[in-house]
Scaffold this motif. Structure first.
Motif, PDB file in Angstrom:
ATOM      1  N   TYR A 137      -3.983   2.048   7.540  1.00  0.00           N
ATOM      2  CA  TYR A 137      -4.106   0.605   7.370  1.00  0.00           C
ATOM      3  C   TYR A 137      -3.472  -0.193   8.504  1.00  0.00           C
ATOM      4  N   VAL A 184      -0.008   5.677   5.308  1.00  0.00           N
ATOM      5  CA  VAL A 184      -0.477   4.308   5.092  1.00  0.00           C
ATOM      6  C   VAL A 184      -0.518   3.538   6.410  1.00  0.00           C
ATOM      7  N   TRP A 236       0.127   3.893  -2.960  1.00  0.00           N
ATOM      8  CA  TRP A 236      -0.272   5.283  -2.712  1.00  0.00           C
ATOM      9  C   TRP A 236       0.835   6.277  -3.081  1.00  0.00           C
ATOM     10  N   TYR A 262       0.820  -1.208   0.000  1.00  0.00           N
ATOM     11  CA  TYR A 262       0.000   0.000   0.000  1.00  0.00           C
ATOM     12  C   TYR A 262       0.861   1.268   0.000  1.00  0.00           C
ATOM     13  N   SER A 263       2.023   1.205   0.611  1.00  0.00           N
ATOM     14  CA  SER A 263       2.943   2.341   0.556  1.00  0.00           C
ATOM     15  C   SER A 263       3.378   2.599  -0.883  1.00  0.00           C
TER      16      SER A 263
END
Length: 231
Positions: free
Chosen positions: A96, A92, A34, A30-31
Motif C-alpha cells: 500500500y 502493508v 491485516w 491497514y497494518s
C-alpha cells in the motif's frame, strides 16, 4: 512491553519515510486490519474511528494534528513490535505504501468496516464511530493481498511481494489490482478463508507467487493536505 499505535506509526515511517498525515493514518489502519486477519490479534488497542476521510487512530491524530507531512515519530519504538507484527507492517508498506493518501482514503470508503461503523452516515458528514476489530478481522480474512489470500500468506510464513523481487512495472500492476479489488466489496454471503495459525509465521511452507495482473494503472488524483478538523 506490548506495542501500541505509536510504535506502529514509527515502524511505518521507518519503512516508507516521510509521508502526508492521511497516508500515515491509513497505513497504520491497514497494518492493524491485516494483523487481525493474519495473526488473529490486534497490533494495538488504540481506538480507530470512521472519520469522513477514512479510518483514523485518534491518539495518533492528536500527535500529528496540524502537520501536512510527518517525518518522524519520537514517541514510538519499532523495536517493540513482535516478529510477526514487523512482517505485517512491512508487507502493508510494500503493497500500500505507493498509494497516495487520497487513494487509501478512497479504498477504505469502499470497504465494509468503515461503512458498517458509520451506519449510513453520508460520506461527507463527520463521525466518531469506532470501527470494531471483529469487523476488520472478518472482512480482511476474505480479501487478497498482492494476489495472495489470507490463508496463503499465513501458510507461506507471510512472504510478501518484496520477497518475490517484484519490479516497478509489476508493482504498479499490483497497486492497480488493489484499486480494482476494493471496488468490489465482500458481502456477508461470501465464504471466508480458513482460520489463520500464528505458528505458521515460523516457516516458509507452500508459498506461491501471485499471478501477474493485467489491469491498467488508474491515474492517481492530486494529494490533499492534512486538515485540522476532526471527524
Amino acid at each position: 512491553m506490548p506495542s501500541n499505535a505509536h510504535d506502529v506509526a514509527a515502524a511505518v515511517l521507518a519503512h516508507v519515510g516521510p509521508v502526508e498525515a492521511m497516508r500515515l493514518q491509513k497505513l497504520v489502519y491497514y497494518s492493524q486490519a491485516w494483523h487481525l486477519a493474519l495473526v488473529d490479534e490486534p497490533l494495538f488497542t488504540d481506538t480507530i474511528q470512521a472519520w469522513r476521510d477514512g479510518p483514523v487512530v485518534v491518539t495518533l491524530w492528536d500527535r500529528h494534528r496540524g502537520q501536512r507531512t510527518v517525518s518522524s515519530w519520537p514517541t514510538g519504538d519499532p523495536g517493540r513490535l513482535s516478529a510477526a507484527a514487523d512482517k505485517v507492517v512491512a508487507l502493508v508498506c510494500q503493497v500500500y505504501g505507493g498509494l497516495s493518501g487520497d487513494d487509501l482514503s478512497e479504498l477504505t470508503h469502499n470497504e465494509l468496516p468503515w461503512r458498517v461503523a458509520r451506519q449510513g452516515v453520508p460520506d461527507h458528514q463527520p463521525s466518531k464511530a469506532a470501527i470494531p476489530a471483529e469487523e476488520m478481522k472478518r472482512f480482511y480474512r476474505r480479501r487478497s493481498l498482492a494476489g495472495l489470500s489470507a490463508a496463503d500468506l499465513v501458510s507461506g510464513g507471510l512472504n510478501g511481494p518484496g520477497d518475490l523481487g517484484i519490479g516497478s512495472v509489476e508493482r504498479k500492476q499490483v497497486l492497480a489490482a488493489i484499486r480494482d479489488d476494493f471496488r468490489h466489496p465482500v458481502t456477508d454471503a461470501e465464504p471466508g478463508f480458513p482460520e489463520p495459525v500464528s505458528s505458521a509465521f515460523a516457516t516458509d511452507r507452500g508459498h506461491r507467487k501471485p499471478s501477474r495482473v493485467e489491469v491498467r494503472l488508474h491515474r492517481e488524483r492530486p494529494q490533499r493536505g492534512n486538515t485540522a478538523r476532526r471527524g
